[in-house]
Design a protein around this motif. Structure first.
Motif, PDB file in Angstrom:
ATOM      1  N   SER A 335       0.856  -1.201   0.000  1.00 19.54           N
ATOM      2  CA  SER A 335       0.000   0.000   0.000  1.00 19.54           C
ATOM      3  C   SER A 335       0.881   1.237   0.000  1.00 19.54           C
ATOM      4  N   CYS A 336       0.549   2.192  -0.828  1.00 21.23           N
ATOM      5  CA  CYS A 336       1.391   3.396  -0.864  1.00 21.23           C
ATOM      6  C   CYS A 336       1.155   4.257   0.365  1.00 21.23           C
ATOM      7  N   GLY A 337      -0.028   4.124   0.964  1.00 20.52           N
ATOM      8  CA  GLY A 337      -0.267   4.813   2.227  1.00 20.52           C
ATOM      9  C   GLY A 337      -0.945   6.170   2.130  1.00 20.52           C
ATOM     10  N   GLN A 338      -1.328   6.572   0.932  1.00 19.73           N
ATOM     11  CA  GLN A 338      -2.007   7.880   0.834  1.00 19.73           C
ATOM     12  C   GLN A 338      -3.388   7.858   1.467  1.00 19.73           C
ATOM     13  N   THR A 340      -6.503   6.871   3.694  1.00 21.73           N
ATOM     14  CA  THR A 340      -6.684   6.340   5.042  1.00 21.73           C
ATOM     15  C   THR A 340      -7.186   4.893   5.059  1.00 21.73           C
ATOM     16  N   ARG A 343      -4.305   2.514   3.816  1.00 23.84           N
ATOM     17  CA  ARG A 343      -3.109   2.564   4.671  1.00 23.84           C
ATOM     18  C   ARG A 343      -3.349   1.840   5.994  1.00 23.84           C
ATOM     19  N   ILE A 381      -8.198   6.083  -3.686  1.00 20.08           N
ATOM     20  CA  ILE A 381      -7.717   6.703  -4.923  1.00 20.08           C
ATOM     21  C   ILE A 381      -7.486   5.655  -6.007  1.00 20.08           C
TER      22      ILE A 381
ATOM     23  N   SER B  44      -6.692  12.510  -0.352  1.00 18.15           N
ATOM     24  CA  SER B  44      -6.205  11.250   0.175  1.00 18.15           C
ATOM     25  C   SER B  44      -6.823  10.823   1.504  1.00 18.15           C
ATOM     26  N   CYS B  45      -7.325  11.771   2.299  1.00 14.01           N
ATOM     27  CA  CYS B  45      -7.787  11.349   3.626  1.00 14.01           C
ATOM     28  C   CYS B  45      -9.100  10.581   3.537  1.00 14.01           C
ATOM     29  N   LEU B  90      -8.383   5.941  11.167  1.00 14.41           N
ATOM     30  CA  LEU B  90      -7.409   6.944  11.625  1.00 14.41           C
ATOM     31  C   LEU B  90      -7.019   6.737  13.076  1.00 14.41           C
ATOM     32  N   ASN B  93      -4.120   3.550  14.882  1.00 11.45           N
ATOM     33  CA  ASN B  93      -2.723   3.696  15.253  1.00 11.45           C
ATOM     34  C   ASN B  93      -2.440   5.031  15.930  1.00 11.45           C
ATOM     35  N   ILE B 129       0.852   0.730  16.093  1.00 10.17           N
ATOM     36  CA  ILE B 129       2.187   1.025  15.593  1.00 10.17           C
ATOM     37  C   ILE B 129       2.724   2.209  16.377  1.00 10.17           C
ATOM     38  N   ILE B 149      -1.904  12.124  11.120  1.00  7.86           N
ATOM     39  CA  ILE B 149      -2.847  11.339  10.322  1.00  7.86           C
ATOM     40  C   ILE B 149      -2.491  11.389   8.833  1.00  7.86           C
ATOM     41  N   LEU B 150      -1.295  11.896   8.524  1.00 10.58           N
ATOM     42  CA  LEU B 150      -0.764  11.861   7.159  1.00 10.58           C
ATOM     43  C   LEU B 150      -1.645  12.560   6.130  1.00 10.58           C
ATOM     44  N   VAL B 169       6.878  12.855   3.077  1.00 11.22           N
ATOM     45  CA  VAL B 169       6.367  11.613   3.654  1.00 11.22           C
ATOM     46  C   VAL B 169       7.410  10.548   3.367  1.00 11.22           C
ATOM     47  N   MET B 170       7.976  10.004   4.409  1.00 12.82           N
ATOM     48  CA  MET B 170       8.968   8.944   4.232  1.00 12.82           C
ATOM     49  C   MET B 170       8.262   7.592   4.279  1.00 12.82           C
ATOM     50  N   GLU B 171       8.919   6.556   3.774  1.00 10.28           N
ATOM     51  CA  GLU B 171       8.357   5.194   3.780  1.00 10.28           C
ATOM     52  C   GLU B 171       7.011   5.163   3.069  1.00 10.28           C
ATOM     53  N   ARG B 172       6.241   4.127   3.275  1.00  7.55           N
ATOM     54  CA  ARG B 172       4.930   4.046   2.634  1.00  7.55           C
ATOM     55  C   ARG B 172       4.016   3.168   3.475  1.00  7.55           C
ATOM     56  N   GLY B 173       2.781   3.023   3.015  1.00  7.70           N
ATOM     57  CA  GLY B 173       1.808   2.239   3.761  1.00  7.70           C
ATOM     58  C   GLY B 173       1.656   2.787   5.160  1.00  7.70           C
ATOM     59  N   ASP B 174       1.381   1.894   6.122  1.00  7.06           N
ATOM     60  CA  ASP B 174       1.214   2.400   7.486  1.00  7.06           C
ATOM     61  C   ASP B 174       2.552   2.589   8.190  1.00  7.06           C
ATOM     62  N   ARG B 175       3.635   2.432   7.449  1.00  4.61           N
ATOM     63  CA  ARG B 175       4.954   2.815   7.985  1.00  4.61           C
ATOM     64  C   ARG B 175       5.263   4.263   7.636  1.00  4.61           C
ATOM     65  N   SER B 176       4.384   4.905   6.860  1.00  5.04           N
ATOM     66  CA  SER B 176       4.631   6.286   6.434  1.00  5.04           C
ATOM     67  C   SER B 176       4.802   7.205   7.628  1.00  5.04           C
TER      68      SER B 176
END
Ligand code: FMN
Ligand code: SF4
Ligand code: SF4
Ligand code: SF4
Ligand code: FES
Lengths: 414, 490
Positions: A335-338, A340, A343, A381, B44-45, B90, B93, B129, B149-150, B169-176
């Motif tokens: 997952s790219c994480g954008q 909610t 992610r 997205i 994105s949210c 949201l 984590n 996390i 909350i990115l 934003v570093m990393e990706r997924g829920d490691r972002s």
């Protein structure tokens, strides 16, 4: 049936011997609109997963000479269970190059990119050689075959992210940014690579183009069935006697693929389920699988999708909870994480599956899994969240008993 | 101009208007995290999902443009469910450390949770996390990644507004996680806007942290006097103390504030704030100081000069002009200030550091006086024995005044502002404590508001001038700020 795509012709001379690059010559004598019309007639649908009609996609590119336009070939092939584009590039690279030259001419693109999965080092080298050979013969470069049409073609290697197979993440990556899907609209046909109109097609889609131009759209459509024109590559993995890549007309019964072409299940293995279109599509029970035909309409009617054509065969020795856990680990990682829901949801699913798989879950976990997946569906997205959620929901719906056993404390051996 | 209906009410909006903006016109609020009217759309949210009739999926209101005939539902069960789900995702984590979080009371998570969810989390708390807790991110900000909350508002702000692009934003997924690029600090001169933008307690102001709970604060709209831009602000205060300044977004001047402007409130309660006057550096009550000053003025008859100040309000400048004309009865005064004006950094900060250069022109138009050049020449000429002015304006004539050994009567709010050589330093109320008219570089004339009380015994400058005049035997009858302006065409 005659093989169209999977001919073993990596060498340009061998490709010539089979009539290679005749279609390009023919195409350069046609008007771009005529080519697009032929594509529409062919019922060629995108082979990357979404099945979007290729001719229609090309027709979205604003016609006319002004401004830069791009053609991009998606050779990222990251979908678990899918290994056909690689095979195609190894066996028939010139079909892809010729198809791209025709497509570029049809949409008015002077530049093309083949975005190749990072792990495909040998395939990239082979494609580069094939492009160089095609260039030496005048099929690529300035003034292709004296027609006045210029076409430069480049390869670009990805860096290992599954999400870069999603077309707009691919464009971001190609532009040098972090591979993250773009919000749509605007669609790539209007604002794609470097902000210019862009067509993105899968390797297999583009490689089918020369045969369509050569033999006509109607001929190609007739190879398949209904709105699913032509042949398709199916990648079969799992406990069958002859796993591998098969080119078959669309509409072929899944039963025929498994029992005739793949030689049936391995000794002592009983078919339990099939994921027919790569890991991202809903699973079919053995019964459903053996009754379905391999085309876009039939699989949709059966509640799944043709997807990329990655046919994953599951026998009754495999645990569906474990399998879903493997999938969740994959999508969680990719997952790219954008968004909610994607992610947070992918990781949550994996955590619940981890405890179920280890026998530490509870009965409530099954409904929890289902509703977390449901909350991810159609709300993001890109389709990665759906690619996680759809299999998850179908696994639970169709194999609930196995989940219940785990919730009650069962731990599998593997 | 597409016509559409939102929750059954029809509205016509200009082409290109998003559903979120169209709803806003009808007073329908759609919850959002990543959307910000002055930043690019991220979409994105997924908090702003709404239902559009006949659309197969919910759509993001922040990015979907209104189209003719669209029928939009913003509160259907489907929409409410989607919001509840996003909130739940949201929070899984999120550390839920509201009791020690500075954002509490103005947090996007708390607010929407109360509005849309109130569902008990189905996530097991021990699975969360963990991320890096607070750390300084530049001179003004703290960053707590665990609360983030990115939404990427902070990243887009630095990329699009200050164009300094410190964040990523570093990393990706829920490691972002949000991080500074290597070797960078958040010191772009506008960094505190990020604390406002951040919908949760991830970016907080180091200055404001733990000083006051948001829900106790009173808000007074006023203007910033940090430069000639004159940004509209809100002073947030509690029991007579200002705790922070935040922007009051408006079409004319500003959406944001610069960090320098944000900190201007600090002088109000600074350790060197004058609660009394100074005569030869010794603290003394205002009244005797004024009597002493009046005596010195008397002595210097004919050799006194008055200089206005572009750091003072129109009223206070007018009071100084009246002092010169009607009390000191001299023509040795100057309200002639000019400075190059205009935004110097493409964002907000003005080339002119003084807030009222434009406003002094009105005073000059009415009372005339010497040009600054003539005035400086006069001081250098040695005939002037005593000069009355404001501390920062003194800086403009310091060289001439020092060389001529002129006795200085300086209006200052803080001891640190006044020149050490001043004979008398007269305190006055800051513009957070009194009203004053200022004209910014665009010619916009606005008033400051008294958010808090001045220190005991401290009065507005015009009132101090009024008193000084009466000790000098000439009543100016300035008993209110408007009276100081009574001759002026305002
Ligand atoms: C998460 C994700 C991964 C994808 N990966 C691939 C891929 O590896 N190869 C591919 O051709 N299409 C992939 N797709 C589909 C592409 O976005 C796009 O639909 C396709 O490249 C279009 O080409 P086609 O119309 O010829 O199928 C992916 C889509 C998603 C959402
Ligand atoms: S659905 Fe997942 S992978 Fe796709 S854009 Fe959203 S977060 Fe990224
Ligand atoms: S730190 Fe705040 S503004 Fe930045 S992404 Fe996180 S929540 Fe959004
Ligand atoms: S730009 Fe000027 S007026 Fe605006 S906040 Fe900064 S100092 Fe104050
Ligand atoms: S506000 Fe629309 S997606 Fe975030």
């Amino acid at each position: 049936m005659e093989t169209i795509l999977l001919k073993n012709l990596p060498d340009i001379e061998a490709y010539f011997a089979c009539g290679g690059y005749k279609a390009l010559k023919k195409a350069l004598g046609l008007k771009p609109a005529e080519i697009i019309e032929e594509l529409k007639k062919s019922n060629l649908r995108g082979r990357g997963g979404a099945g979007f009609p290729a001719g229609l996609k090309w027709s979205f590119i604003p016609p006319g000479g002004q401004g830069q336009k791009y053609l991009v070939c998606n050779a990222d092939e990251g979908e678990p269970g899918t290994f056909k584009d690689r095979e195609l590039m190894l066996k028939n690279p010139h079909a892809l190059i010729e198809g791209m030259a025709i497509a570029a001419y049809a949409i008015g693109a002077a530049h093309g990119y083949i975005y190749i999965r990072g792990e495909f080092a040998a395939e990239t080298a082979l494609m580069n050689k094939a492009i160089a050979d095609a260039r030496a013969k005048g099929f690529i470069g300035r003034n292709v075959l004296g027609s006045g049409f210029d076409f430069e073609l480049f390869t670009h290697r990805g860096a290992g992210a599954y999400i870069c197979g999603e077309e707009t993440a691919l464009l971001e990556s190609l532009e040098g940014f972090k591979g993250q899907p773009r919000l749509k609209p605007p669609f790539p046909a209007l604002k794609g690579l470097f902000g210019s109109p862009t067509v993105i097609n899968n390797v297999e889609t583009l490689a089918a183009v020369p045969s369509i131009i050569e033999n006509g759209g109607a001929w190609y459509a007739a190879l398949g069935t209904g709105k699913s024109g032509g042949t398709k590559l199916f990648c079969v993995s799992g406990p069958v006697n002859r796993p591998g890549v098969y080119e078959l007309p669309l509409g072929t019964p899944l039963r025929e693929l498994l029992e005739v072409h793949c030689g049936g299940m391995k000794d002592g293995k009983k078919l339990k389920a099939v994921i027919p279109g790569g890991s991202s599509v809903p699973v079919l029970t053995a019964e459903e699988a053996l009754a379905v035909n391999l085309d876009y309409e039939a699989l949709a009617a059966a509640g799944s999708m043709l997807g990329s054509g990655g046919v994953i065969v599951i026998d009754d020795g495999q645990c569906m909870v474990k399998l879903l856990q493997v999938l969740a680990r994959f999508y969680h990682h990719e997952s790219c994480g954008q968004c909610t829901p994607c992610r947070e949801g992918c990781g949550w699913l994996e955590k619940v599956l981890d405890r179920l798989e280890a026998g530490g879950g509870s009965a409530g976990d099954i409904d929890l899994l289902y509703s977390v997946a449901e909350g991810m569906t159609g709300r993001t997205i890109c389709a990665l969240a759906d690619a996680m959620a759809m299999p998850a929901m179908s696994f639970i719906k169709k194999f609930r008993g196995e989940f219940e056993a785990h919730a009650a404390g069962k731990v599998c051996g593997n | 101009m597409p016509n559409l209906t939102i929750d059954g009410r029809s509205v016509e909006v200009p082409a290109g208007t998003t559903l979120l903006e169209a709803a806003q016109r009808l007073g329908i609020y759609i919850p959002r995290y990543c959307y910000h009217p002055k930043l690019s759309v991220s979409g994105s949210c997924r908090m702003c999902l709404v239902e559009v009739e006949k659309a197969p999926k919910l759509v993001t209101a922040c990015s979907t443009e209104a189209a003719e005939g669209m029928r939009v539902l913003t509160a259907s069960e489907k929409v409410r469910q989607a919001r509840r789900d996003v909130l739940e995702y949201l929070l899984i984590n999120h550390p839920l450390d509201c009791p020690i979080c500075d954002q509490a009371g103005e947090c996007g998570l708390q607010d929407y949770y109360m509005d849309y969810s109130l569902r008990k989390s189905r996530f097991e708390a021990e699975d969360k996390i963990l991320r890096q807790k607070r750390r300084a991110a530049g001179p003004y900000l703290m960053l707590d990644n665990e609360r983030c909350i990115l939404c990427t508002r902070c990243v887009r702000f630095c990329g699009e507004v200050t164009k300094t692009a410190e964040l990523e934003v570093m990393e990706r997924g829920d490691r972002s996680f949000i991080d500074l690029k290597e070797g960078r600090a958040l010191d772009n001169g506008y960094s505190l806007n990020i604390a406002d933008l951040c919908p949760v307690g991830a970016f907080t102001s180091r200055d404001f942290r733990f000083k006051a709970r948001a829900w106790f604060l009173k808000r007074t709209p006023t203007i910033c006097l940090g430069c000639a831009t004159g940004c509209e602000i809100e002073a947030h205060h509690y029991e007579g103390t200002i705790y922070r300044l935040v922007p009051h977004p408006n079409a004319e001047t500003n959406t944001w504030l610069c960090d320098h402007g944000r900190m201007t409130y600090k002088a109000v309660r600074a350790g060197d704030r004058l609660g009394k006057a100074l005569i030869r550096k010794g603290l003394i009550d205002l009244e005797p100081a004024l009597r002493e000053t009046a005596t010195r003025l008397e002595e210097a008859k004919g050799a006194a000069a008055v200089l206005g100040s572009p750091w003072l309000s129109v009223e206070d400048n007018a009071a100084l002009a009246r002092l010169a004309k009607d009390s000191v009865k001299t023509a040795n005064y100057c309200f002639d200030f000019s400075a190059e004006q205009g935004i110097k950094d493409g964002i907000l900060v003005n080339k002119d550091p003084a807030p009222n250069t434009a406003g002094t022109r009105t005073v000059k138009a009415l009372y005339g006086g010497l040009s600054l050049e003539e005035f400086t020449g006069l001081l250098a000429g040695g005939k002037i024995k005593i000069l009355i002015t404001e501390a920062k304006a003194y800086g403009l004539v310091k060289a001439a005044a020092e060389a001529a050994g002129i006795r200085l009567i300086i209006f200052a709010r803080n001891r640190g502002e006044a020149p050490a050589a001043a004979y008398a330093v007269l305190p006055y109320a800051s513009y957070f404590e009194t009203e004053g008219t200022f004209v910014n570089y665009q010619g916009l004339r606005r008033m400051t508001a008294a958010a808090v009380e001045p220190p005991q015994g401290i009065k507005p400058l015009w009132a101090v001038v009024n008193k000084l005049a009466s000790y000098s035997g000439a009543e100016l009858h300035l008993d209110s700020a408007p009276r100081a302006l009574k001759d002026m065409d305002f």
